[in-house]
Write an enzyme that holds these catalytic residues in place. Structure first.
Site, PDB file in Angstrom:
ATOM      1  N   CYS A   1      -0.255   3.692  -7.214  1.00 38.37           N
ATOM      2  CA  CYS A   1      -1.157   2.983  -6.294  1.00 38.37           C
ATOM      3  C   CYS A   1      -1.166   1.521  -6.687  1.00 38.37           C
ATOM      4  CB  CYS A   1      -2.571   3.554  -6.393  1.00 38.37           C
ATOM      5  SG  CYS A   1      -3.799   2.644  -5.431  1.00 38.37           S
ATOM      6  N   VAL A   2      -0.953   0.643  -5.719  1.00 36.14           N
ATOM      7  CA  VAL A   2      -0.934  -0.782  -6.043  1.00 36.14           C
ATOM      8  C   VAL A   2      -2.323  -1.358  -6.264  1.00 36.14           C
ATOM      9  CG1 VAL A   2       1.254  -1.214  -4.877  1.00 36.14           C
ATOM     10  CG2 VAL A   2      -0.888  -1.388  -3.588  1.00 36.14           C
TER      11      VAL A   2
ATOM     12  N   CYS B   1       0.858  -1.187   0.000  1.00 33.59           N
ATOM     13  CA  CYS B   1       0.000   0.000   0.000  1.00 33.59           C
ATOM     14  C   CYS B   1       0.887   1.227   0.000  1.00 33.59           C
ATOM     15  CB  CYS B   1      -0.953   0.021   1.190  1.00 33.59           C
ATOM     16  SG  CYS B   1      -2.152   1.398   1.073  1.00 33.59           S
TER      17      CYS B   1
END
Length: 259
Positions: free
Chosen positions: A198-199, A80
């Site tokens: 952003c993962v 995150c």
């Protein structure tokens, strides 16, 4: 002899992308290299991407590191990016050190990668100084991400905040929209494009198209995390079809350079 590696991931409870994109990339790698991978996750509660929920979620990361060390994973990824960056400049170093210590205390020592640290390290590896960036967050959180990255020594020339507050909706964002978003940005003179900071925001399917359209190397949080995990394992950082960073041109480990 084929060697098997256990990939551990600490993921937000609402994350649906890292457990698809990271395995997808490493399965592609299995087509061209002999190593094999299994995937193991521990979850931190988080539904809405705001500073309070992110801080509460981060406090659960030590528990997750312990749980994954029970499985004796070979590398552990904190998946995150914004949770780390929202905790303050340079926090990825503190997080990585603390979580590794947690695995050591459980006699299951494993290197720890954070997606935040992996992204800034990847930008250094490819020699980028000026970047353009796309993020799904609300504007205040996106500004935190931009500040964090700029504090690491980069110039964010242009950025887009897609303002999606619900993390499940971030995971449903169509990656086919990303090339059009980048086309509307100022990418003149940038050294690289961060297609997804952003993962959770899917981006793997759009990397090749954006690289072809812009002529710039494209990095995503998931690609950078994969690069860092492979490096931590002492494996050549190559994945076909995952963009310039994983093409092999930037690998810091030679083929056959196992630990």
């Amino acid at each position: 002899m084929t060697k098997n590696y256990r990939i551990g991931q600490i993921v937000p409870s609402s994350n649906t992308t890292m457990e698809t994109e990271i395995p997808a990339m490493l399965r592609l790698r299995e087509q061209v290299r002999p190593e094999r991978f299994t995937f193991h996750s521990a979850r931190m509660r988080m539904k809405h991407v705001n500073k309070d929920e992110l801080a509460a979620m981060d406090a659960q990361s030590d528990r997750c590191a312990l749980e994954l060390s029970d499985a004796r994973v070979d590398v552990l990824g904190y998946a995150c990016l914004v949770a780390i960056m929202a905790m303050g400049r340079g926090y990825h170093r503190q997080s990585e050190s603390r979580l590794r210590a947690a695995t050591e205390s459980n006699l299951g020592a494993a290197p720890v990668v954070t997606s935040a640290g992996a992204l800034v390290d990847a930008l250094r590896v490819i020699g980028a100084r000026r970047i353009a960036l796309v993020a799904p967050y609300m504007v205040p959180l996106t500004k935190m991400v931009v500040d964090y990255i700029e504090h690491e020594g980069f110039e964010v020339v242009d950025w887009r905040a897609l303002e999606i507050p619900d993390n499940l909706e971030v995971g449903r964002h169509d990656p086919r929209e990303l090339p059009g978003i980048v086309a509307g940005m100022n990418t003149d003179g940038v050294d690289a494009i961060v297609l997804s900071a952003c993962v959770q925001m899917p981006s793997l399917a759009a990397i090749a198209q954006v690289e072809a359209a812009t002529g710039k190397p494209v990095v995503t949080a998931a690609v950078a995390t994969t690069f860092a995990m492979l490096g931590a394992l002492g494996l050549e950082q190559v994945v076909p079809g995952a963009g310039a960073l994983l093409s092999g041109a930037y690998s810091t480990v030679r083929e056959g350079g196992l630990r």
